[in-house]
Design an enzyme around this catalytic site. Structure first.
Site, PDB file in Angstrom:
ATOM      1  N   ASN A  94      -5.142  38.538  44.977  1.00 52.38           N
ATOM      2  CA  ASN A  94      -3.919  38.133  45.659  1.00 52.38           C
ATOM      3  C   ASN A  94      -3.619  39.061  46.817  1.00 52.38           C
ATOM      4  OD1 ASN A  94      -2.194  35.866  45.551  1.00 52.38           O
ATOM      5  ND2 ASN A  94      -1.971  36.147  43.353  1.00 52.38           N
ATOM      6  N   ASP A 107       2.410  39.026  43.633  1.00 49.47           N
ATOM      7  CA  ASP A 107       1.617  37.952  44.238  1.00 49.47           C
ATOM      8  C   ASP A 107       1.204  38.396  45.643  1.00 49.47           C
ATOM      9  OD1 ASP A 107       0.546  35.489  45.083  1.00 49.47           O
ATOM     10  OD2 ASP A 107       2.020  34.320  43.964  1.00 49.47           O
ATOM     11  N   GLU A 118       2.116  29.048  50.108  1.00 49.15           N
ATOM     12  CA  GLU A 118       1.491  30.376  50.111  1.00 49.15           C
ATOM     13  C   GLU A 118       1.224  30.852  51.540  1.00 49.15           C
ATOM     14  OE1 GLU A 118       0.404  33.047  48.892  1.00 49.15           O
ATOM     15  OE2 GLU A 118       0.299  32.893  46.712  1.00 49.15           O
ATOM     16  N   ASN A 130      -8.355  32.051  47.327  1.00 53.27           N
ATOM     17  CA  ASN A 130      -6.956  32.435  47.198  1.00 53.27           C
ATOM     18  C   ASN A 130      -6.570  33.261  48.432  1.00 53.27           C
ATOM     19  OD1 ASN A 130      -4.751  31.875  45.412  1.00 53.27           O
ATOM     20  ND2 ASN A 130      -4.667  34.040  44.896  1.00 53.27           N
ATOM     21  N   ARG A 162     -11.953  28.860  43.130  1.00 49.72           N
ATOM     22  CA  ARG A 162     -11.353  28.458  44.408  1.00 49.72           C
ATOM     23  C   ARG A 162     -10.959  29.691  45.211  1.00 49.72           C
ATOM     24  NH1 ARG A 162      -5.908  29.402  44.745  1.00 49.72           N
ATOM     25  NH2 ARG A 162      -4.532  29.077  42.968  1.00 49.72           N
TER      26      ARG A 162
END
Length: 286
Positions: free
Chosen positions: A149, A197, A21, A103, A101
């Site tokens: 995202n 994303d 990522e 991102n 969590r």
């Protein structure tokens, strides 16, 4: 490059990241930063020398960005932390929430970090987007997202683009003085084409969006028209960013998680040379 057939991608770093990522070009060091969220790893890649480094973090990491004075800011499971140039670690803002969590994150033109979170179960409303300033002040911006995202800013800083992946939308807000207003939809990803994303904004103000389970990166104009598709051989394409000395190479991260027979490049850092022209990103002012 057309929407037909494969784009002329290259493998920049062959890896087997579980959830690669967050590619980010660091102009001060001439390196591409990227992460493996579930592998809890920070990767660097210097395209001029081919040199790579890997550092493991103590918990899952959602994003890493350069700091204006050197070192890195980390969006971690339990909050936002700083890595100093000497490698020492300290928390800037610690706020652990069970089941949640970090991102994706982005640095705004003013040097603030816009840090997203999500629940591991991706529950609707379980994620947030917060604006974190260099002194550690945290202002909640959005408090009702599922999977926070792609986040990015227009060349003049007056627009913020944002993706809450399950909505299948790329949204746009007006942005001024660290505030966002007037949320509207720039584009919607059609059923069967995957989920939006990570994103990056180029020098023309176009928005490049990675498609999870779509095996592609798309470019949308500021009017919301789809004008380019880069097709890639692995379905779980996660994020993209321009890098290289002239910001013309598009780096693309990919994931292996959940694939029963992953393509050989799944989990690698890919690059599409000469794909466009990027914008220099601000460093975190902390």
């Amino acid at each position: 490059m057309s929407a037909h057939g494969m784009s002329s991608y290259e493998v920049a770093v062959r890896a087997e990241a579980t959830l690669g990522e967050g590619p980010t070009w660091d102009p001060a060091t001439g390196r591409l930063l990227w992460i493996d969220i579930l592998g809890a790893r920070i990767h660097t890649y210097d395209p001029s020398s081919g040199r790579r480094t890997v550092r493991t973090t103590d918990q899952h990491i959602g994003a890493v960005k350069p700091r204006s004075g050197g070192g890195l800011v980390l969006n971690l499971r339990d909050g936002v932390a700083l890595l100093d140039p000497d490698g020492s670690f300290r928390w800037l803002h610690r706020e652990p929430v069970p089941g949640r969590r970090a991102n994706d994150a982005a640095v705004a033109p003013d040097g603030s970090l816009w840090a997203g979170t999500m629940r591991y179960d991706e529950a609707a409303g379980g994620g947030t987007l917060s604006r974190v300033t260099g002194d550690g002040t945290v202002e909640p911006v959005l408090d009702d997202v599922a999977v926070s995202n792609g986040t990015g800013f227009s060349p003049d800083g007056r627009l913020m683009y944002y993706i809450d992946s399950p909505t299948r939308r790329i949204d746009v807000f007006d942005h001024a003085d660290g505030r966002i207003t007037n949320r509207r939809t720039l584009a919607r990803i059609e059923d069967g084409a995957g989920f939006p994303d990570g994103l990056t904004v180029d020098a023309d103000g176009c928005v490049w969006v990675a498609l999870w389970d779509g095996g592609a990166v798309r470019r949308y104009t500021p009017a919301g028209d789809l004008d380019r598709v880069l097709t890639l051989p692995t379905p779980r394409v996660t994020a993209c960013a321009f890098g290289g000395p002239d910001l013309t190479d598009l780096y693309v991260t990919t994931a292996r998680v959940g694939l029963t027979a992953p393509h050989p490049v799944a989990g690698s850092l890919l690059v599409v040379p000469g794909a466009g022209k990027g914008l220099e990103q601000s460093a975190f002012a902390g």
